[in-house]
Scaffold this active site. Structure first.
Site, short mmCIF file in Angstrom:
data_model
loop_
_atom_site.label_atom_id
_atom_site.label_comp_id
_atom_site.label_asym_id
_atom_site.label_seq_id
_atom_site.Cartn_x
_atom_site.Cartn_y
_atom_site.Cartn_z
N LYS A 8 20.18 2.61 -1.47
CA LYS A 8 19.21 2.35 -2.35
C LYS A 8 18.45 1.31 -1.99
O LYS A 8 18.88 0.35 -1.17
CB LYS A 8 19.98 2.05 -3.75
CG LYS A 8 20.99 1.04 -3.83
CD LYS A 8 20.13 -0.61 -4.04
CE LYS A 8 21.27 -1.41 -4.06
NZ LYS A 8 20.74 -2.80 -3.87
N ASP A 133 27.02 -1.74 -8.90
CA ASP A 133 25.83 -0.69 -8.36
C ASP A 133 26.40 0.72 -8.31
O ASP A 133 25.61 1.71 -8.07
CB ASP A 133 25.53 -1.17 -6.91
CG ASP A 133 24.57 -2.36 -6.95
OD1 ASP A 133 24.42 -2.94 -8.08
OD2 ASP A 133 24.27 -2.68 -5.85
#
Length: 269
Positions: A8, A133
């Site tokens: 990401k 995350d």
């Protein structure tokens, strides 16, 4: 079964508050990109974990993939032992979320392989226990994130009309150190409103709060951002607390840049 955990990037990152539990509240936009690890698991007589590719630091027994297995094993004691192989390709400690992706994809792999029937909501609960995350990688679509990063809201954000370059200089930025350099504050601009504007308007308003301190301590990282803009990027920023830097370019118009031979560079066209 084999899955391919992806990385990401952060589009904007604001640290807004120091919490009583010692963590920080933040807001950011997570966006997935196809730079991938490979994660394979087969049924085995005993639980084993091995890795290849980029060396994974620390004790293998503490790897997040194993922690994901043990977490599910608590609620599904019928799960058999697995031989887990992780091929590491996403740079470690780069602000790209590779370890979190591996953990979340391990949950997804076990759910699919053994047909546990877990809902997305259940997977998100498990993922949040593994890392801030990790829940993002269960949804794995553009998301606005708050809290420690675990409170996520899917966004309509399509950057498929652009090309990306990710540059990792191999510099380790300690996340704890990076947070200590900041004074939490309310952002000057509303992040979700900025993201809704054309990418060409992001340069001066979509900011990563970590950049000032990290660039001062590691000028080479700031230099990468300068080089990406000089090469025609419409937007560039450090991802997370570093040290990878992203550049967003007009589609298929990534210039040839002579990087240091030690840098790892990924292009997504």
């Amino acid at each position: 079964m084999i899955l391919f955990p992806n990385c990401k990037i952060n589009l904007g990152l604001h640290v807004t508050n120091k919490r009583p539990d010692g963590f920080h509240d933040l807001e950011t936009v997570f966006y997935p990109l196809p730079v991938n690890d490979a994660l394979e698991a087969i049924t085995h007589s005993e639980l084993q974990f091995e890795s290849s590719g980029i060396p994974v630091p620390g004790n293998a027994a503490d790897n997040l993939c194993l922690k994901a297995f043990h977490l599910l094993k608590q609620d599904f004691p019928q799960l058999p032992a697995l031989h887990i192989h992780l091929h590491k390709h996403i740079p470690i400690g780069a602000g790209l979320g590779g370890g979190s992706a591996d953990a979340a994809f391990m949950l997804r792999l076990i759910d699919q392989k053994f047909q546990l029937g877990l809902t997305e909501a259940a997977l998100l609960v498990y993922a949040a226990q593994l890392g801030s995350d990790c829940p993002f990688f269960i949804i794995n679509k553009p998301c606005f994130a708050t809290g420690r990063g675990e409170i996520i809201e899917p966004l309509t954000l399509d950057l498929s009309g652009y090309s990306f370059m990710l540059v990792h200089p191999g510099i380790h930025v300690n996340t704890g150190w990076a947070f200590k350099q900041l004074t939490p504050k309310a952002p000057a601009y509303a992040l979700k409103e900025i993201i809704g504007q054309p990418v060409t308007t992001w340069k001066d308003v979509l900011v990563n709060d970590f950049e000032e301190a990290v660039f001062a301590a590691h000028p080479a990282i700031g230099k990468i951002k300068e080089q990406l803009y000089a090469a025609g990027a419409v937007y560039s920023a450090m991802s997370g607390s570093g040290s990878a830097v992203l550049g967003i370019f007009p589609k298929n118009k990534i210039a040839d840049i002579l990087w240091d031979a030690s840098y790892r560079v990924f292009t997504i066209r």
